[in-house]
Design a protein around this motif. Sequence first.
Motif, PDB file in Angstrom:
ATOM      1  N   CYS A  75       9.263  82.620  -9.466  1.00 59.69           N
ATOM      2  CA  CYS A  75       8.660  81.533  -8.688  1.00 59.69           C
ATOM      3  C   CYS A  75       7.713  82.098  -7.622  1.00 59.69           C
ATOM      4  O   CYS A  75       6.628  81.558  -7.397  1.00 59.69           O
ATOM      5  N   ALA A  76       8.125  83.172  -6.980  1.00 59.55           N
ATOM      6  CA  ALA A  76       7.291  83.769  -5.928  1.00 59.55           C
ATOM      7  C   ALA A  76       5.971  84.289  -6.480  1.00 59.55           C
ATOM      8  O   ALA A  76       4.944  84.209  -5.808  1.00 59.55           O
ATOM      9  N   PHE A  77       5.991  84.792  -7.700  1.00 58.82           N
ATOM     10  CA  PHE A  77       4.765  85.328  -8.294  1.00 58.82           C
ATOM     11  C   PHE A  77       4.010  84.293  -9.123  1.00 58.82           C
ATOM     12  O   PHE A  77       3.000  84.599  -9.729  1.00 58.82           O
ATOM     13  N   GLY A  78       4.497  83.073  -9.162  1.00 59.86           N
ATOM     14  CA  GLY A  78       3.774  82.010  -9.848  1.00 59.86           C
ATOM     15  C   GLY A  78       3.972  81.962 -11.345  1.00 59.86           C
ATOM     16  O   GLY A  78       3.216  81.287 -12.041  1.00 59.86           O
ATOM     17  N   LEU A  79       4.968  82.655 -11.872  1.00 57.91           N
ATOM     18  CA  LEU A  79       5.252  82.580 -13.304  1.00 57.91           C
ATOM     19  C   LEU A  79       6.084  81.348 -13.643  1.00 57.91           C
ATOM     20  O   LEU A  79       5.938  80.759 -14.709  1.00 57.91           O
ATOM     21  N   LEU A  80       6.963  81.001 -12.734  1.00 56.67           N
ATOM     22  CA  LEU A  80       7.877  79.879 -12.927  1.00 56.67           C
ATOM     23  C   LEU A  80       7.733  78.885 -11.789  1.00 56.67           C
ATOM     24  O   LEU A  80       7.206  79.213 -10.736  1.00 56.67           O
ATOM     25  N   ARG A  81       8.238  77.702 -12.029  1.00 57.05           N
ATOM     26  CA  ARG A  81       8.231  76.661 -11.000  1.00 57.05           C
ATOM     27  C   ARG A  81       9.638  76.078 -10.926  1.00 57.05           C
ATOM     28  O   ARG A  81      10.244  75.793 -11.965  1.00 57.05           O
ATOM     29  N   LYS A  82      10.146  75.922  -9.725  1.00 58.81           N
ATOM     30  CA  LYS A  82      11.452  75.282  -9.544  1.00 58.81           C
ATOM     31  C   LYS A  82      11.226  73.843  -9.097  1.00 58.81           C
ATOM     32  O   LYS A  82      10.515  73.578  -8.140  1.00 58.81           O
ATOM     33  N   HIS A  83      11.842  72.943  -9.828  1.00 57.18           N
ATOM     34  CA  HIS A  83      11.781  71.520  -9.497  1.00 57.18           C
ATOM     35  C   HIS A  83      13.014  71.220  -8.648  1.00 57.18           C
ATOM     36  O   HIS A  83      14.115  71.077  -9.170  1.00 57.18           O
ATOM     37  N   VAL A  84      12.798  71.171  -7.353  1.00 59.73           N
ATOM     38  CA  VAL A  84      13.888  71.184  -6.377  1.00 59.73           C
ATOM     39  C   VAL A  84      14.882  70.032  -6.523  1.00 59.73           C
ATOM     40  O   VAL A  84      16.080  70.275  -6.550  1.00 59.73           O
ATOM     41  N   PRO A  85      14.436  68.786  -6.615  1.00 59.35           N
ATOM     42  CA  PRO A  85      15.458  67.725  -6.649  1.00 59.35           C
ATOM     43  C   PRO A  85      16.448  67.873  -7.816  1.00 59.35           C
ATOM     44  O   PRO A  85      17.625  67.659  -7.654  1.00 59.35           O
ATOM     45  N   GLU A  86      15.921  68.307  -8.966  1.00 60.18           N
ATOM     46  CA  GLU A  86      16.784  68.442 -10.136  1.00 60.18           C
ATOM     47  C   GLU A  86      17.403  69.823 -10.248  1.00 60.18           C
ATOM     48  O   GLU A  86      18.366  70.012 -10.986  1.00 60.18           O
ATOM     49  N   GLY A  87      16.815  70.819  -9.584  1.00 58.79           N
ATOM     50  CA  GLY A  87      17.296  72.183  -9.708  1.00 58.79           C
ATOM     51  C   GLY A  87      16.946  72.806 -11.038  1.00 58.79           C
ATOM     52  O   GLY A  87      17.647  73.688 -11.528  1.00 58.79           O
ATOM     53  N   LEU A  88      15.866  72.341 -11.650  1.00 57.12           N
ATOM     54  CA  LEU A  88      15.450  72.825 -12.963  1.00 57.12           C
ATOM     55  C   LEU A  88      14.235  73.748 -12.832  1.00 57.12           C
ATOM     56  O   LEU A  88      13.480  73.656 -11.867  1.00 57.12           O
ATOM     57  N   TYR A  89      14.058  74.599 -13.826  1.00 52.19           N
ATOM     58  CA  TYR A  89      12.953  75.557 -13.831  1.00 52.19           C
ATOM     59  C   TYR A  89      12.061  75.299 -15.028  1.00 52.19           C
ATOM     60  O   TYR A  89      12.523  74.874 -16.098  1.00 52.19           O
ATOM     61  N   SER A  90      10.761  75.560 -14.849  1.00 53.79           N
ATOM     62  CA  SER A  90       9.800  75.454 -15.941  1.00 53.79           C
ATOM     63  C   SER A  90       8.762  76.556 -15.774  1.00 53.79           C
ATOM     64  O   SER A  90       8.697  77.207 -14.746  1.00 53.79           O
ATOM     65  N   LEU A  91       7.964  76.733 -16.813  1.00 53.17           N
ATOM     66  CA  LEU A  91       6.855  77.681 -16.707  1.00 53.17           C
ATOM     67  C   LEU A  91       5.816  77.082 -15.770  1.00 53.17           C
ATOM     68  O   LEU A  91       5.615  75.868 -15.745  1.00 53.17           O
ATOM     69  N   ALA A  92       5.168  77.930 -15.015  1.00 55.21           N
ATOM     70  CA  ALA A  92       4.154  77.448 -14.067  1.00 55.21           C
ATOM     71  C   ALA A  92       2.837  77.222 -14.768  1.00 55.21           C
ATOM     72  O   ALA A  92       2.570  77.732 -15.805  1.00 55.21           O
TER      73      ALA A  92
END
Length: 92
Positions: A75-92
């Motif tokens: 997430c810090a390097f912009g490869l992934l994105r965290k969707h905070v309300p759901e706590g889910l991750y996706s590709l950025a």
Amino acid sequence: MNEIAEKTTRPTLAADTVDWRAFDYVYQQLLSSCRELGLVALFEGDPERRLSLEQLAEGTGLPSHSLRLLLMSGCAFGLLRKHVPEGLYSLA
């Protein structure tokens, strides 16, 4: 405010003082780790797919603490994105 106090209280990040090669190296290591551990493969076929920490841990076989560190780095390097309300991750 005098010049010395101003320099000590105001952080600066000039482009000429940063060794960008260090960022490139860490980025490449992170990307390589995500590929080798199968993290990227879990998102293949559906770039909008969102997965939980538990789903990612099951898919990669990593302990959740280790995976969480890898995900935070991604997430810090912009490869992934965290969707905070759901706590889910996706590709950025």
